[in-house]
Write an enzyme that holds these catalytic residues in place. Structure first.
Site, PDB file in Angstrom:
ATOM      1  N   GLU A  46       1.236  -1.254  -0.051  1.00 24.24           N
ATOM      2  CA  GLU A  46       0.081   0.157  -0.469  1.00 24.24           C
ATOM      3  C   GLU A  46       0.761   1.036   0.127  1.00 24.24           C
ATOM      4  OE1 GLU A  46      -2.952   0.267  -0.427  1.00 24.24           O
ATOM      5  OE2 GLU A  46      -3.388  -2.097  -0.852  1.00 24.24           O
ATOM      6  N   TYR A 127      -5.739   6.950   4.780  1.00 24.24           N
ATOM      7  CA  TYR A 127      -6.280   5.702   3.927  1.00 24.24           C
ATOM      8  C   TYR A 127      -4.900   4.698   3.625  1.00 24.24           C
ATOM      9  CZ  TYR A 127      -5.129   2.741  -0.434  1.00 24.24           C
ATOM     10  OH  TYR A 127      -4.924   1.311  -0.498  1.00 24.24           O
ATOM     11  N   ASP A 145      -8.444   5.445  -1.903  1.00 23.42           N
ATOM     12  CA  ASP A 145      -7.745   6.313  -3.159  1.00 23.42           C
ATOM     13  C   ASP A 145      -8.509   6.681  -4.167  1.00 23.42           C
ATOM     14  OD1 ASP A 145      -8.267   3.655  -4.464  1.00 23.42           O
ATOM     15  OD2 ASP A 145      -6.617   3.227  -4.703  1.00 23.42           O
ATOM     16  N   CYS A 197     -14.214   1.206 -14.477  1.00 26.81           N
ATOM     17  CA  CYS A 197     -14.788   2.203 -14.102  1.00 26.81           C
ATOM     18  C   CYS A 197     -13.271   3.732 -13.498  1.00 26.81           C
ATOM     19  CB  CYS A 197     -15.326   2.796 -12.594  1.00 26.81           C
ATOM     20  SG  CYS A 197     -16.194   4.289 -12.709  1.00 26.81           S
ATOM     21  N   CYS A 204     -19.304   1.293 -18.649  1.00 25.90           N
ATOM     22  CA  CYS A 204     -20.341   0.805 -18.117  1.00 25.90           C
ATOM     23  C   CYS A 204     -21.256  -0.763 -17.967  1.00 25.90           C
ATOM     24  CB  CYS A 204     -21.765   1.682 -17.756  1.00 25.90           C
ATOM     25  SG  CYS A 204     -20.952   3.694 -17.322  1.00 25.90           S
ATOM     26  N   CYS A 207     -20.464  -3.561 -16.176  1.00 27.93           N
ATOM     27  CA  CYS A 207     -19.658  -2.611 -15.025  1.00 27.93           C
ATOM     28  C   CYS A 207     -21.443  -3.501 -14.160  1.00 27.93           C
ATOM     29  CB  CYS A 207     -20.219  -1.476 -14.117  1.00 27.93           C
ATOM     30  SG  CYS A 207     -20.207  -1.003 -12.186  1.00 27.93           S
ATOM     31  N   CYS A 213     -26.486   3.138 -10.615  1.00 27.91           N
ATOM     32  CA  CYS A 213     -25.058   4.291  -9.959  1.00 27.91           C
ATOM     33  C   CYS A 213     -25.695   5.475 -11.282  1.00 27.91           C
ATOM     34  CB  CYS A 213     -24.138   3.907 -11.596  1.00 27.91           C
ATOM     35  SG  CYS A 213     -22.848   5.022 -12.064  1.00 27.91           S
TER      36      CYS A 213
HETATM   37  S1  SF4 Z   1     -21.903   1.941 -14.153  1.00 24.10           S
HETATM   38 FE1  SF4 Z   1     -20.854   3.806 -12.615  1.00 24.10          FE
HETATM   39  S2  SF4 Z   1     -19.921   2.547 -11.248  1.00 24.10           S
HETATM   40 FE2  SF4 Z   1     -20.021   1.494 -12.873  1.00 24.10          FE
HETATM   41  S3  SF4 Z   1     -18.134   1.952 -14.452  1.00 24.10           S
HETATM   42 FE3  SF4 Z   1     -20.006   3.169 -14.975  1.00 24.10          FE
HETATM   43  S4  SF4 Z   1     -19.974   5.407 -13.770  1.00 24.10           S
HETATM   44 FE4  SF4 Z   1     -18.747   3.480 -13.099  1.00 24.10          FE
END
Ligand code: SF4
Length: 357
Positions: A46, A127, A145, A197, A204, A207, A213
Site C-alpha cells: 500500500e 488511506y 484512494d 470505472c 459501464c 460494470c 449507478c
Molecule cells: S456504471 Fe458507474 S460505477 Fe460502473 S463504470 Fe459506469 S460510472 Fe463507473
C-alpha cells in the site's frame, strides 16, 4: 440524486464480480483462498502503490521482501540501504517513514490491528490505515484512494470538488462496507476503478454496479469526480556540479531532513526562485543543459555544470566546505541509488557523451 438500490445491495453485486474477476497481484490473497494476509506485505504494497503503478510497485515490493522478508528485518536494515532500494519511487520522506514505522512495529512485537492505532504509526495516513485494517485484519474501514474516490463519486453522483468532497464519499461508502468481507470489498472497489470505472471511457456496460449507478443513469460518468481548478506550481532553479576526477564523480549525501533527505545527490546550490549561478571553486565549468523535476509543491529546473579535475578540489573551498564528498566510480553511478532528479542528470550526461562530437 436518488440511487436505485435495485433490491440487491451494492456490496453483494461488487463482491460477486470480485470473486470472478479479481486482479492477480503479487501481494494479494485471492478471494476464497482462506489464507490469512500478512500485514507487513499488505502495508508495504500500500505504501509503494501510493508512489507508483501496480507493475513498478510489484518489482519494488518483491525486492524489498527478498532483502527484508519481515517487518523485524526491515526494522534492522541500514537506512542508506533502504534509501538506495527506494530510489526511483520518489517522495523519500515515505521511505524514511517506512523505516521509522517498521522500527515502531518491531518494538511493539507486531502491527496493531485497528485503524486508529495504525494511524499513530509514522507516515501512515487515513488511506493506508484503513486499507491495512480492512485487508490485513478484516476490520470495517473505508479506504479511499483515487480509484475508490472516482467510483464513489460516480456511483452517487457526488459533485463537491475534491478534496472537499472526501467527507461525502466517506459517508456514502462507510455503510456499504460489509462486516464479513471488508478487505475484499476494499480491493474490489480498487479493482473496479482500475479496470472498469477508469478515468476516461468507463465501461459501464460491463460494470456490476451499473444498475445502481447515478452517474451512469445521468449518462455523464466522466463528469465525476468534479475537480477543483489546479493551482499553478511555483518554479524554482538550482545548479548541480558534476565534478570528475580520476574516473570518479563527486556525490554528497543530502541532510536527513527535508526534500530528498538522506539521499545521494550531486553537490550544488540550493533551490530557490532565481538562484544565481555559482561555483564552488575556479575550474573549467562546462554547461551541460538542465533537468526538470516536479515536486509536490514546486517545479525545479536544475542546471548541470561539469568539470574534470586533475587533482581533487580543496575541501575548504567555496560552497563545498562542510560537505563530505563521496567519490563514486563513474560506472557505478547507475546502481548507486540516485533519486530520480539526479538519475536524470546522469542520463543527460550519458546522452551527451554518446552523441558524436
Ligand atoms: S456504471 Fe458507474 S460505477 Fe460502473 S463504470 Fe459506469 S460510472 Fe463507473
Amino acid at each position: 440524486m436518488r440511487v436505485d438500490s435495485q433490491s440487491e445491495p451494492i456490496s453483494t453485486r461488487l463482491l460477486r464480480w470480485y470473486d470472478a474477476s479479481a486482479r492477480t497481484l503479487p501481494w494479494r490473497i485471492a478471494p476464497g483462498s482462506g489464507e490469512t494476509p500478512d500485514p507487513y506485505r499488505v502495508w508495504l504494497a500500500e505504501v509503494m502503490l501510493q508512489q507508483t503503478g501496480v507493475l513498478a510497485a510489484g518489482r519494488y515490493w518483491r525486492r524489498f521482501l527478498e532483502l527484508w522478508p519481515t517487518v523485524q528485518a526491515l526494522a534492522a536494515a541500514d537506512d542508506a540501504d533502504v534509501m538506495r532500494e527506494w530510489a526511483g519511487l520518489g517522495y523519500y520522506a515515505r521511505a524514511r517513514n517506512l523505516l521509522a514505522a517498521a522500527r515502531v512495529v518491531a518494538g511493539m512485537g507486531g502491527f496493531p490491528e485497528t485503524e486508529v492505532e495504525l494511524r499513530a504509526l509514522p507516515g501512515i495516513g487515513p488511506y493506508t490505515a484503513a486499507a491495512v485494517a480492512a485487508i490485513a485484519f478484516g476490520r470495517r474501514a473505508t479506504a479511499i484512494d483515487a480509484n475508490v474516490e472516482r467510483v464513489a463519486c460516480r456511483l452517487f453522483a457526488l459533485d463537491t470538488p475534491l478534496p472537499a468532497g472526501r467527507k461525502a464519499i466517506e459517508q456514502a461508502l462507510g455503510p456499504l462496507v460489509p462486516a464479513d468481507r471488508p478487505g475484499d470489498f476494499t480491493q474490489a472497489m480498487m479493482d473496479l476503478g482500475a479496470t472498469i470505472c477508469t478515468p476516461r471511457g468507463p465501461r459501464c456496460l460491463l460494470c456490476p454496479l451499473q444498475a445502481c449507478c447515478a452517474a451512469a443513469a445521468l449518462g455523464t460518468p466522466e463528469a465525476f469526480p468534479v475537480k477543483a481548478p489546479k493551482a499553478v506550481r511555483p518554479q524554482r532553479q538550482g545548479h548541480a556540479w558534476w565534478i570528475e576526477h580520476d574516473g570518479n564523480v563527486a556525490l554528497v549525501r543530502r541532510p536527513p531532513k527535508g526534500l530528498l533527505g538522506g539521499m545521494l545527490a550531486l553537490p550544488g546550490t540550493g533551490w530557490s526562485v532565481g538562484e544565481a549561478e555559482r561555483f564552488p571553486f575556479d575550474a573549467d565549468w562546462q554547461p551541460m543543459g538542465a533537468v526538470r523535476h516536479v515536486f509536490t509543491h514546486f517545479e525545479l529546473s536544475l542546471r548541470l555544470f561539469r568539470t574534470q579535475l586533475r587533482t581533487r578540489p580543496p575541501l575548504h573551498s567555496g560552497l563545498l566546505s562542510g560537505e563530505q564528498l563521496i567519490w563514486t566510480p563513474r560506472e557505478s553511478l547507475a546502481g548507486a541509488g540516485l533519486p530520480t532528479l539526479y538519475a536524470r542528470a546522469l542520463a543527460l550526461i550519458d546522452q551527451l557523451e554518446a552523441e558524436p562530437a
